[in-house]
Design an enzyme around this catalytic site. Structure first.
Site, PDB file in Angstrom:
ATOM      1  N   HIS A 195      -6.804   3.504  -2.220  1.00 46.65           N
ATOM      2  CA  HIS A 195      -7.247   4.441  -3.387  1.00 46.65           C
ATOM      3  C   HIS A 195      -7.330   3.733  -4.622  1.00 46.65           C
ATOM      4  O   HIS A 195      -6.909   2.654  -4.760  1.00 46.65           O
ATOM      5  CB  HIS A 195      -6.144   5.517  -3.438  1.00 46.65           C
ATOM      6  CG  HIS A 195      -4.527   4.899  -3.824  1.00 46.65           C
ATOM      7  ND1 HIS A 195      -4.656   4.941  -5.104  1.00 46.65           N
ATOM      8  CD2 HIS A 195      -3.706   4.847  -3.364  1.00 46.65           C
ATOM      9  CE1 HIS A 195      -3.099   4.738  -5.489  1.00 46.65           C
ATOM     10  NE2 HIS A 195      -2.753   4.390  -4.024  1.00 46.65           N
ATOM     11  N   CYS A 209       0.931   2.308  -0.581  1.00 41.66           N
ATOM     12  CA  CYS A 209      -0.712   2.414  -0.458  1.00 41.66           C
ATOM     13  C   CYS A 209      -1.159   1.103  -0.938  1.00 41.66           C
ATOM     14  O   CYS A 209      -0.643   0.096  -1.377  1.00 41.66           O
ATOM     15  CB  CYS A 209      -1.060   3.557  -1.242  1.00 41.66           C
ATOM     16  SG  CYS A 209      -0.765   5.006  -0.710  1.00 41.66           S
TER      17      CYS A 209
END
Length: 234
Positions: A195, A209
């Site tokens: 992301h 992440c």
């Protein structure tokens, strides 16, 4: 074009050679030293130290070179902005250099003889590979790296899981998670995603992440889709 100044320097120095071998009374011999000095000056000034905020022809040359090497510069405009900074950091990561985002003699030299990364996996279309050891993301297509992005994965206390997956879910916008904001997340395993983020340090710093700069995710968004292979490895 990247090594033009050095080639010019070599050519001028070579042109001075025959004049040096001429008799002492020959006029060309007297001009040999000034020409060589000029050539050296041209070679040195064509590669100044560059950093975020720099502008001009040398930045344009840098951006064009990084673009040719598939780093995510965002555009060639002669302005050393955040996207160029992250492209330089990604290049330094891949080439084992200090991750300072400053283009000095060592980074210029590496741009002449760069490490050219290859994906570990081959797919008929696009795929994403997160190289945790180098802290970069590769966008690959048909077994060739077509884009290299600066990245920051999970820190030691919240490591990014390694493995082979596909994009399972996507959100086109900001997602407020329990651990922070995620821009245009592409989920590949449970709550783990590639992301965009406003903070992408040069080291592993996320909660698990894989972060890339927000503008980089915007440029990557149209390429990734549900089912895109994602490989995460060290």
């Amino acid at each position: 074009m990247f090594g033009t100044a050095l080639l010019v320097a070599a050519g001028l120095a070579g042109a001075a050679g025959p004049a040096t071998a001429a008799p002492a009374s020959a006029a060309p011999a007297a001009s040999a030293a000034p020409v060589t000095a000029t050539a050296v000056t041209l070679a040195a000034t064509s590669r100044p130290t560059l950093r975020q905020g720099s502008r001009g022809a040398a930045v344009t040359t840098l951006q064009a070179r990084l673009t040719a090497l598939r780093y995510d510069v965002g555009g060639v405009d002669g302005i050393f902005g955040p996207s160029t900074h992250h492209a330089v950091v990604a290049f330094q990561k891949v080439n084992g250099l200090a991750r300072d985002g400053i283009v000095g003699p060592r980074t210029w030299a590496a741009l002449d003889r760069p490490v050219v990364p290859k994906p570990k996996y081959t797919h008929p279309g696009y795929s994403v590979e997160a190289n945790l050891a180098r802290q970069v993301v590769y966008l690959a297509r048909n077994g060739v790296v077509v884009r290299i992005l600066d990245a920051s994965s999970g820190k030691a206390s919240t490591p990014t899981p390694t493995g082979n997956w596909t994009v399972q879910r996507r959100i086109d916008g900001w997602r407020q998670s329990d651990l922070g904001l995620l821009w245009r997340p592409n989920y590949f395993y449970r709550g783990y995603a590639v992301h965009g983020a406003t903070s992408v340090p040069t080291y592993p710093a996320s909660h698990g992440c894989v972060r890339v700069p927000v503008p980089a995710m915007d440029r990557l968004w149209a390429t990734i889709r549900i089912g895109t292979p994602v490989h995460v490895y060290r």
